[in-house]
Design a protein around this motif. Structure first.
Motif, PDB file in Angstrom:
ATOM      1  N   SER A   1       0.805  -1.225   0.000  1.00  0.00           N
ATOM      2  CA  SER A   1       0.000   0.000   0.000  1.00  0.00           C
ATOM      3  C   SER A   1       0.835   1.270   0.000  1.00  0.00           C
ATOM      4  CB  SER A   1      -0.935   0.021   1.214  1.00  0.00           C
ATOM      5  OG  SER A   1      -1.874  -1.027   1.141  1.00  0.00           O
ATOM      6  N   ASP A   2       2.051   1.201   0.509  1.00  0.00           N
ATOM      7  CA  ASP A   2       2.866   2.416   0.560  1.00  0.00           C
ATOM      8  C   ASP A   2       3.176   2.947  -0.832  1.00  0.00           C
ATOM      9  OD1 ASP A   2       4.341   0.085   0.223  1.00  0.00           O
ATOM     10  OD2 ASP A   2       6.140   0.886   1.188  1.00  0.00           O
ATOM     11  N   LEU A   3       3.314   2.062  -1.813  1.00  0.00           N
ATOM     12  CA  LEU A   3       3.550   2.509  -3.187  1.00  0.00           C
ATOM     13  C   LEU A   3       2.372   3.323  -3.695  1.00  0.00           C
ATOM     14  CD1 LEU A   3       5.052  -0.719  -4.831  1.00  0.00           C
ATOM     15  CD2 LEU A   3       6.274   1.344  -4.150  1.00  0.00           C
ATOM     16  N   TYR A   4       1.174   2.805  -3.481  1.00  0.00           N
ATOM     17  CA  TYR A   4      -0.024   3.470  -3.978  1.00  0.00           C
ATOM     18  C   TYR A   4      -0.281   4.748  -3.203  1.00  0.00           C
ATOM     19  CZ  TYR A   4      -4.141   3.139  -6.928  1.00  0.00           C
ATOM     20  OH  TYR A   4      -5.069   3.353  -7.919  1.00  0.00           O
ATOM     21  N   THR A   5      -0.004   4.723  -1.911  1.00  0.00           N
ATOM     22  CA  THR A   5      -0.221   5.925  -1.099  1.00  0.00           C
ATOM     23  C   THR A   5       0.603   7.089  -1.623  1.00  0.00           C
ATOM     24  OG1 THR A   5      -0.581   4.549   0.855  1.00  0.00           O
ATOM     25  CG2 THR A   5      -0.183   6.877   1.234  1.00  0.00           C
ATOM     26  N   GLN A   6       1.857   6.845  -1.966  1.00  0.00           N
ATOM     27  CA  GLN A   6       2.718   7.924  -2.453  1.00  0.00           C
ATOM     28  C   GLN A   6       2.175   8.511  -3.743  1.00  0.00           C
ATOM     29  OE1 GLN A   6       5.280   9.323  -0.655  1.00  0.00           O
ATOM     30  NE2 GLN A   6       4.894  10.879  -2.234  1.00  0.00           N
TER      31      GLN A   6
ATOM     32  N   ALA B   1      -2.578  14.669   4.430  1.00  0.00           N
ATOM     33  CA  ALA B   1      -2.268  14.326   5.821  1.00  0.00           C
ATOM     34  C   ALA B   1      -3.000  13.065   6.242  1.00  0.00           C
ATOM     35  CB  ALA B   1      -2.646  15.481   6.752  1.00  0.00           C
ATOM     36  N   TRP B   2      -4.248  12.934   5.835  1.00  0.00           N
ATOM     37  CA  TRP B   2      -4.998  11.717   6.186  1.00  0.00           C
ATOM     38  C   TRP B   2      -4.407  10.488   5.500  1.00  0.00           C
ATOM     39  CZ3 TRP B   2      -8.102   8.415   3.146  1.00  0.00           C
ATOM     40  CH2 TRP B   2      -8.762   7.418   3.882  1.00  0.00           C
ATOM     41  N   LEU B   3      -4.038  10.647   4.230  1.00  0.00           N
ATOM     42  CA  LEU B   3      -3.425   9.526   3.509  1.00  0.00           C
ATOM     43  C   LEU B   3      -2.128   9.078   4.186  1.00  0.00           C
ATOM     44  CD1 LEU B   3      -3.881  10.748  -0.175  1.00  0.00           C
ATOM     45  CD2 LEU B   3      -4.965   8.725   0.824  1.00  0.00           C
ATOM     46  N   ALA B   4      -1.292  10.037   4.542  1.00  0.00           N
ATOM     47  CA  ALA B   4       0.032   9.722   5.084  1.00  0.00           C
ATOM     48  C   ALA B   4      -0.022   9.200   6.505  1.00  0.00           C
ATOM     49  CB  ALA B   4       0.918  10.970   5.022  1.00  0.00           C
ATOM     50  N   HIS B   5      -0.916   9.737   7.327  1.00  0.00           N
ATOM     51  CA  HIS B   5      -0.877   9.434   8.759  1.00  0.00           C
ATOM     52  C   HIS B   5      -1.926   8.429   9.219  1.00  0.00           C
ATOM     53  CE1 HIS B   5       2.083  12.529   9.023  1.00  0.00           C
ATOM     54  NE2 HIS B   5       1.240  13.479   8.662  1.00  0.00           N
ATOM     55  N   HIS B   6      -2.919   8.161   8.378  1.00  0.00           N
ATOM     56  CA  HIS B   6      -3.977   7.239   8.787  1.00  0.00           C
ATOM     57  C   HIS B   6      -4.151   6.101   7.777  1.00  0.00           C
ATOM     58  CE1 HIS B   6      -5.309   9.723  12.181  1.00  0.00           C
ATOM     59  NE2 HIS B   6      -4.961  10.740  11.406  1.00  0.00           N
ATOM     60  N   TRP B   7      -4.477   6.461   6.530  1.00  0.00           N
ATOM     61  CA  TRP B   7      -4.797   5.433   5.550  1.00  0.00           C
ATOM     62  C   TRP B   7      -3.628   4.465   5.328  1.00  0.00           C
ATOM     63  CZ3 TRP B   7      -3.687   4.606   0.071  1.00  0.00           C
ATOM     64  CH2 TRP B   7      -4.581   3.725  -0.548  1.00  0.00           C
ATOM     65  N   GLU B   8      -2.453   5.007   5.071  1.00  0.00           N
ATOM     66  CA  GLU B   8      -1.301   4.140   4.800  1.00  0.00           C
ATOM     67  C   GLU B   8      -0.990   3.241   5.993  1.00  0.00           C
ATOM     68  OE1 GLU B   8       3.260   4.472   3.128  1.00  0.00           O
ATOM     69  OE2 GLU B   8       2.491   6.110   4.341  1.00  0.00           O
ATOM     70  N   ALA B   9      -0.986   3.801   7.199  1.00  0.00           N
ATOM     71  CA  ALA B   9      -0.654   3.013   8.391  1.00  0.00           C
ATOM     72  C   ALA B   9      -1.646   1.875   8.586  1.00  0.00           C
ATOM     73  CB  ALA B   9      -0.634   3.914   9.622  1.00  0.00           C
ATOM     74  N   GLU B  10      -2.921   2.143   8.371  1.00  0.00           N
ATOM     75  CA  GLU B  10      -3.926   1.104   8.568  1.00  0.00           C
ATOM     76  C   GLU B  10      -3.844   0.034   7.486  1.00  0.00           C
ATOM     77  OE1 GLU B  10      -7.749   2.923   9.184  1.00  0.00           O
ATOM     78  OE2 GLU B  10      -7.016   4.138  10.857  1.00  0.00           O
ATOM     79  N   GLU B  11      -3.606   0.453   6.246  1.00  0.00           N
ATOM     80  CA  GLU B  11      -3.468  -0.532   5.171  1.00  0.00           C
ATOM     81  C   GLU B  11      -2.260  -1.440   5.403  1.00  0.00           C
ATOM     82  OE1 GLU B  11      -5.630  -0.643   2.027  1.00  0.00           O
ATOM     83  OE2 GLU B  11      -6.719   0.056   3.784  1.00  0.00           O
ATOM     84  N   LEU B  12      -1.144  -0.849   5.795  1.00  0.00           N
ATOM     85  CA  LEU B  12       0.049  -1.659   6.062  1.00  0.00           C
ATOM     86  C   LEU B  12      -0.169  -2.582   7.259  1.00  0.00           C
ATOM     87  CD1 LEU B  12       2.896   0.953   5.459  1.00  0.00           C
ATOM     88  CD2 LEU B  12       2.207  -0.934   3.968  1.00  0.00           C
ATOM     89  N   GLN B  13      -0.925  -2.125   8.253  1.00  0.00           N
ATOM     90  CA  GLN B  13      -1.232  -2.993   9.388  1.00  0.00           C
ATOM     91  C   GLN B  13      -2.067  -4.186   8.949  1.00  0.00           C
ATOM     92  OE1 GLN B  13      -2.573  -1.407  13.351  1.00  0.00           O
ATOM     93  NE2 GLN B  13      -4.386  -2.651  12.923  1.00  0.00           N
TER      94      GLN B  13
END
Length: 273
Positions: free
Chosen positions: A44-49, A63-75
């Protein structure tokens, strides 16, 4: 937002010692459902960037993508990988994932996003609908308690993500003066892509890691993908999925009732392909 972050579940909340290993270990379909999902979530980090680059300048979205969405997807990816490690410890996840990531990176390009931010956000609503549907179906297709809990938690996260993307979409819809027809075309195109290259890529690399002698057998991989798709279709909640897909169109209730049948037929075509 802070309250949501504090309340979010952790991998430690899952008791992997409770897994009914004997119940699921021989379930080939379940292995591939979990493994392919773990690959995509872990990338997910590739797509988030890409999305952050696309929305650069909109601090609320990035900010939401970087601090919430990416972290939850990677989890999600980490939790699914942990489940695989407990049930199928012989599977070399790292090697299979490296092969997947090398190919998957070629699909994650900014130029493949929708032509406007508003249309991309409507497409993201479709993607989150698809992932929520996938994990709800995963939870329904097994009686193994830990996987049911994990899949249900991930599905709830995907619904939450959908709500954020929808809220952002409404703002851009006004700014870009997006008509329903343009939104409908984007939703239709993205729905047809739910069974996209990344999902096929994940299944192929999971097969390569689990049964390398079958990796070059295109017919086998296609049959396997068909079985996985059938499992999802059999266990999906069609009504909820329809509502989520149609919401960005913001149609009057009377019109929604009229078009539900053709949209359901369209969904059947997508999930039967």
């Amino acid at each position: 937002m802070a309250g949501q972050e504090a309340a979010h579940w952790k991998i430690e909340d899952l008791d992997f010692s409770r897994i009914a290993v004997d119940e699921v270990r021989q379930d080939e379909n379940l292995f591939y459902l979990v493994a392919s999902a773990s690959f995509i979530e872990s990338g997910s980090d590739l797509y988030t960037q890409n999305l952050i680059d696309f929305f650069r300048g909109d601090d609320e979205v990035t900010a939401w993508l970087a601090h919430h969405w990416e972290a939850e997807e990677l989890q999600h990816g980490q939790a699914l990988r942990a489940y695989i490690r407990h049930v199928w410890p012989e599977f070399d996840w790292e090697t299979a994932y490296r092969g997947f990531l090398e190919e998957y990176a070629t699909y994650c390009k900014v130029e493949l996003l929708a032509p406007t931010r508003g249309l991309e956000l409507s497409a993201r609503c479709v993607v989150e609908t698809g992932t929520a549907t996938y994990y709800r179906a995963m939870a329904r297709c097994t009686s193994e308690p830990v996987l049911r809990e994990l899949a249900s938690r991930i599905a709830a996260d995907e619904v939450s993500h959908y709500k954020h993307f929808y809220r952002f979409f409404r703002r851009y819809r006004q700014q870009e003066r997006l008509g329903r027809l343009r939104v409908l075309r984007t939703i239709g195109r993205r729905t047809l892509e739910l069974k996209s290259e990344d999902a096929d890529c994940a299944v192929r690399h999971a097969v390569r890691g689990r049964a390398p002698e079958r990796a070059a057998d295109t017919a086998y991989v296609q049959r396997l993908s068909g079985r996985l798709n059938s499992t999802i279709r059999t266990n999906l909640s069609a009504g909820t999925t329809l509502k989520m897909l149609m919401r960005p169109l913001e149609l009057p209730a009377r019109v929604q009732t009229v078009i539900q049948y053709p949209i359901r037929q369209f969904m059947d075509h997508v999930f039967l392909r």
